[in-house]
Each structure stands twice: as C-alpha cells, then as structure tokens.
Design a protein around this motif. Structure first.
Motif, short mmCIF file in Angstrom:
data_model
loop_
_atom_site.label_atom_id
_atom_site.label_comp_id
_atom_site.label_asym_id
_atom_site.label_seq_id
_atom_site.Cartn_x
_atom_site.Cartn_y
_atom_site.Cartn_z
N ASN A 69 0.83 -1.21 0.00
CA ASN A 69 0.00 0.00 0.00
C ASN A 69 0.86 1.25 0.00
O ASN A 69 0.55 2.23 -0.69
N THR A 113 -0.99 12.24 -6.14
CA THR A 113 -1.62 12.97 -5.03
C THR A 113 -1.19 12.38 -3.70
O THR A 113 -0.78 13.12 -2.78
N ASP A 114 -1.27 11.07 -3.57
CA ASP A 114 -0.83 10.41 -2.34
C ASP A 114 0.63 10.75 -2.04
O ASP A 114 0.99 11.04 -0.89
N SER A 115 1.46 10.69 -3.07
CA SER A 115 2.88 10.96 -2.89
C SER A 115 3.12 12.36 -2.36
O SER A 115 3.92 12.56 -1.44
N HIS A 147 -8.21 10.88 0.00
CA HIS A 147 -6.87 10.29 0.01
C HIS A 147 -6.38 10.03 1.44
O HIS A 147 -5.79 8.98 1.70
N CYS A 205 1.08 4.23 -2.76
CA CYS A 205 0.93 5.66 -2.44
C CYS A 205 2.06 6.48 -3.06
O CYS A 205 1.85 7.61 -3.50
N ASP A 213 1.11 6.98 -6.73
CA ASP A 213 -0.01 7.90 -6.96
C ASP A 213 0.46 9.33 -6.71
O ASP A 213 0.94 9.65 -5.62
N LYS A 261 -8.22 6.98 2.79
CA LYS A 261 -7.72 5.75 2.16
C LYS A 261 -6.38 5.34 2.78
O LYS A 261 -6.16 4.17 3.10
N MET A 262 -5.49 6.32 2.99
CA MET A 262 -4.17 6.00 3.51
C MET A 262 -4.22 5.59 4.99
O MET A 262 -3.41 4.79 5.43
N LEU A 273 2.08 12.44 1.29
CA LEU A 273 3.08 11.75 2.12
C LEU A 273 4.33 12.59 2.31
O LEU A 273 4.88 12.67 3.41
#
Length: 188
Positions: free
Chosen positions: A8, A17-19, A51, A12, A15, A54-55, A22
């Motif tokens: 997961n 946006t996730d990156s 996001h 991230c 992705d 989800k994370m 983070l």
C-alpha cells in the motif's frame, strides 16, 4: 509494517496525489487536513479527505492526535511507522518490517527534496549539481565496510559549517544507498 501495508505504501508513492501528501506529512512529521490543504492548494478538499481516509484505512497513515476545535474534532495525521525506532535495536532485532519502514521514510524525505527542487522556476539540472545513478559493485562485507569508511572520509571536509559558509557554496544532500544483496548471490 506487514507486506500488505508495504505494498500500500509503494502504491501511495506511485499515486501523484498520495505521494505529495506523504512528502508533506514526512517533512512536517504531523499535519492536519487544514495544514495540508494550505500547503497543497491545488488538491480539492474532497479529494484530500478521500486520500487521507484511504491512507489511514490501508495503514500508511495514522491519526496521531485528535484536537477539539469548536464543535468539531480535528485529526492530526502522521506516517504509521515507528520513526523513533533506534538503529541499534533494529540491528539487534533484525526486523525486516522496521527496516523497510525506515527506508520508506528515508525515500519520502529524499523525494521531498527532489519535488521541492523540481517545483522551482529557476532550476538548471545540468548546472545545479543534482543527479542520481546506480551501478553494481561486487564486494564482500569487509570490502563494503572499507568502501563506506573511505566515502565518509572523502566527504567529511564538505560537511562542516565552515565549508557551507564559503562563498559560492550550495547545500546538497548526498544519499548513498547500499541495496541488500541479490538472492542466490555468492556468500563468503
């Protein structure tokens, strides 16, 4: 961090946006959705919350704190890994999950430096002295330890405050990563 959570985390990082979320949380250590929205204004608020949720659900982020703000509760997000894990204990316990968590945090911080640089208007990749490469080396443990000591000796004069204060100097981070040996390689 179990194998599923690690997968997961890697998802991230892939992705965009996730990156970015983070990297922002890694730089700050903790952040609220409000702080993230201010730092990442191009991510719509609904997307940001989706996001984050989800994370948290997949174990990459955790809710480090909940603060009462008027009639609501504000969540404070952090990476869901033990960054205070001390290295001697890690080596003694020989835990791959903790080792991978530390590497993920290291990678996120390094990605943050590159992202900050790439977002600037004045970059000159060829002249700014930035880059990365990889190349195989065949060494035994003694040779690897010797090589790392020599690299440390070579870079020591450039890591002083006096060196940084000299005219024309710019601060860089030099990251050296020694990957684990390939499976099936000769062990001596």
């Amino acid at each position: 961090m179990n194998h599923k959570t690690m997968k997961n985390l890697i998802s991230c990082f892939v992705d965009p946006t996730d990156s970015r979320i983070l990297m922002e949380i890694t730089a700050r250590k903790t952040a609220t959705a409000k702080e993230l929205a201010k730092a990442l204004p191009d991510i719509p608020q609904a997307s940001l919350y989706r996001h984050l949720g989800k994370m948290v659900k997949c174990g990459v982020l955790k809710i480090a704190e909940e603060r009462p703000v008027r009639a609501l509760v504000e969540k404070v997000y952090a990476m869901d890994m033990d960054t205070a894990q001390d290295i001697p204990r890690l080596l003694e316990e020989n835990r791959g999950d903790v080792y991978m968590s530390l590497f993920a945090q290291f990678s996120a911080a390094l990605m943050g430096e590159f992202a900050d640089y790439a977002a600037r208007d004045d970059i000159n990749i060829l002249k700014d002295g930035s880059g990365f490469s990889t190349g195989p080396i065949a060494v035994n443990l003694e040779e690897l330890e010797d090589l790392m000591l020599k690299i440390g000796e070579l870079t020591a004069p450039y890591r002083t405050p006096e060196q940084a204060a000299k005219p024309g100097r710019k601060m860089h981070s030099l990251a050296i990563i020694v990957t684990p040996p390939k499976e099936g390689g000769e062990q001596t």
